[in-house]
Design an enzyme around this catalytic site. Structure first.
Site, PDB file in Angstrom:
ATOM      1  CG  PHE A  13      -1.661   1.396   1.560  1.00  0.00           C
ATOM      2  CD1 PHE A  13      -2.426   1.976   0.505  1.00  0.00           C
ATOM      3  CD2 PHE A  13      -1.491   1.843   3.130  1.00  0.00           C
ATOM      4  CE1 PHE A  13      -2.767   3.229   0.855  1.00  0.00           C
ATOM      5  CE2 PHE A  13      -2.015   3.192   2.965  1.00  0.00           C
ATOM      6  CZ  PHE A  13      -2.680   3.514   2.134  1.00  0.00           C
ATOM      7  CG  ASN A  34       6.908 -11.861   0.361  1.00  0.00           C
ATOM      8  OD1 ASN A  34       6.094 -10.721   0.090  1.00  0.00           O
ATOM      9  ND2 ASN A  34       7.376 -12.274   1.505  1.00  0.00           N
ATOM     10  CG  LEU A  75       7.981   1.249   3.044  1.00  0.00           C
ATOM     11  CD1 LEU A  75       9.553   2.018   2.436  1.00  0.00           C
ATOM     12  CD2 LEU A  75       6.764   1.802   1.983  1.00  0.00           C
ATOM     13  CE1 TYR A 147       4.154  -4.021  11.828  1.00  0.00           C
ATOM     14  CE2 TYR A 147       3.718  -2.584  13.713  1.00  0.00           C
ATOM     15  CZ  TYR A 147       4.060  -2.825  12.482  1.00  0.00           C
ATOM     16  OH  TYR A 147       3.714  -1.978  11.795  1.00  0.00           O
ATOM     17  CE1 TYR A 161      24.737  -2.878   7.878  1.00  0.00           C
ATOM     18  CE2 TYR A 161      23.760  -3.689   9.753  1.00  0.00           C
ATOM     19  CZ  TYR A 161      24.416  -3.920   8.805  1.00  0.00           C
ATOM     20  OH  TYR A 161      24.538  -5.086   8.083  1.00  0.00           O
TER      21      TYR A 161
END
Length: 405
Positions: A13, A34, A75, A147, A161
């Site tokens: 979306f 995917n 995302l 989540y 990182y």
């Protein structure tokens, strides 16, 4: 040479809207997805652009990407409360392995990477509104922990990182993004309400006073682009500063659609009672704030979902003969209804014949463990559960899973 942006979850979306905005800017876009959430109606339009490419790949597996990119937008993540509760492992993998793989692409190509976190990192907040400095109140083993912890890991790895490898990372925390392009299978609150209202069905509001910040997709994409164009590490909240009570949202959807009803009940466990962002940083650092009024955003969403809505399926129920004996003989056979998803079909069956309710639905409205439900040859638990979409002429077969069914 124009920008080349790689978007993980680019067929979703938010990803399709972001892709369209980048293409309008003249960028080349590669969407990595995917397609586990299906193909959105807008995807074929994007594929018409020579500067758009779709790479079907699961980002939890390392992607051997050699073509230079100027930016990466990460995302990729399962969405929807029901889905992430039922699939916490894949959710955690997207937030952990998927995040590392996206960061590695950015590191190899010295590209800016914007990672989309979530307001869920704040958990059930005791600070209103939530500034980015608030550390949250999250249960690491709760029903939404897959989540929440996936997004917390995403943020921690992005910061790592940046410190260790010098990657130009940026973190945004979205608050309930909605708008045209959401599917009727989407279980997030706006899409779920609009889908039910369009079908003239009941909108069940658990905790009508619970508050959510609702951010229209165009506004959110503008914030993402502003974050991509700078070197701010974040995290930065992106959402509507003014919250909306879920009960008021349901009423607005019903009024906009012109059909449906609203029923209220107690709030569910692990649902934050109020989650609204402090967007001071977004205003100061990105010169960003949402501009779309909620009523306008809901109207646009309703119009798009109405145009894309498929007609409800004709559902025939095949239930044990012992169950049929409990129903008056004058009842027309076979049992039939019209419904767009499994949940709606079972609600019709159990409200029309309450004697069957205990054999099919728990008090919370989920399928009871002692009954299996099959669509064709598939157990609906192996599909999308109660939110499995129905179309055409279908048969739902109920079979006791154990003694006592």
């Amino acid at each position: 040479m124009s920008d080349h942006v790689l978007i993980t979850g680019g067929a979703g979306f938010i990803g399709t809207h972001l892709s369209a905005a980048l293409l309008e800017r003249g960028a080349h876009v590669t969407a990595v997805d995917n397609l586990s959430a299906g193909r959105l109606p807008t995807l074929p339009a994007l594929l018409q652009y020579e500067r758009f490419r779709l790479v079907e790949h699961d980002i939890t597996v390392p992607l051997d990407w050699s073509e230079p990119v100027t930016a990466v937008m990460h995302l990729a993540s399962p969405i929807g409360p029901a889905h992430v509760r039922e699939h916490p492992v894949s959710t955690l993998m997207a937030g952990s392995a998927g995040t590392v793989n996206a960061l590695e692409i950015a590191r190899r190509h010295q590209a800016r990477i914007v990672l989309v976190s979530s307001a869920e990192v704040y958990g059930d907040p005791n600070v209103q509104p939530q500034p980015e400095s608030y550390r949250g109140s999250v249960d690491p083993v709760g029903p939404m922990s897959g989540y929440q912890e996936a997004k917390r890991f995403l943020e921690a790895m992005a910061a790592a990182y940046r410190r260790e490898h010098g990657v130009k990372t940026g973190i945004v925390r979205p608050f309930n993004v909605y708008g045209p392009g959401m599917l009727n299978t989407d279980t997030r609150v706006v899409a779920a309400f609009v889908t039910r209202a369009l079908a003239g069905q009941e909108l069940i509001v658990n905790g009508p006073d619970a508050v959510r910040s609702l951010c229209y997709i165009d506004d959110f994409v503008a914030g993402l682009l502003a974050m991509m164009d700078c070197n701010i590490p974040g995290p930065v909240n992106l959402g509507a500063a003014e919250g909306t009570a879920i009960g008021d949202l349901a009423a607005l959807v019903v009024s906009t659609v012109g059909s449906g009803t609203v029923t209220t009940g107690p709030s569910k466990a692990a649902d934050g009672t109020a989650r609204c962002p402090d967007i001071t940083l977004a205003r100061q650092l990105l010169d960003w704030e949402p501009t779309t009024l909620l009523r306008d955003g809901i109207a646009a969403t309703v119009e798009a979902m109405r145009a894309a809505a498929a007609p409800p399926a004709t559902v025939r129920f095949d239930v044990p003969s012992a169950w049929l004996s409990l129903i008056p003989e004058s009842t027309p056979r076979p049992l039939r209804c019209r419904a767009g998803c499994v949940r709606d079909a079972l609600r019709w069956l159990t409200s029309t014949y309450p004697v069957l309710a205990a054999r099919l639905l728990s008090p919370s409205g989920e399928l009871v463990p002692w009954t299996n439900l099959f669509l064709d040859q598939d157990n609906v638990r192996d599909l999308e559960g109660m939110d499995t979409v129905l179309s055409g002429d279908v048969v739902l077969v109920a079979l006791p899973a154990m003694a006592g069914g």
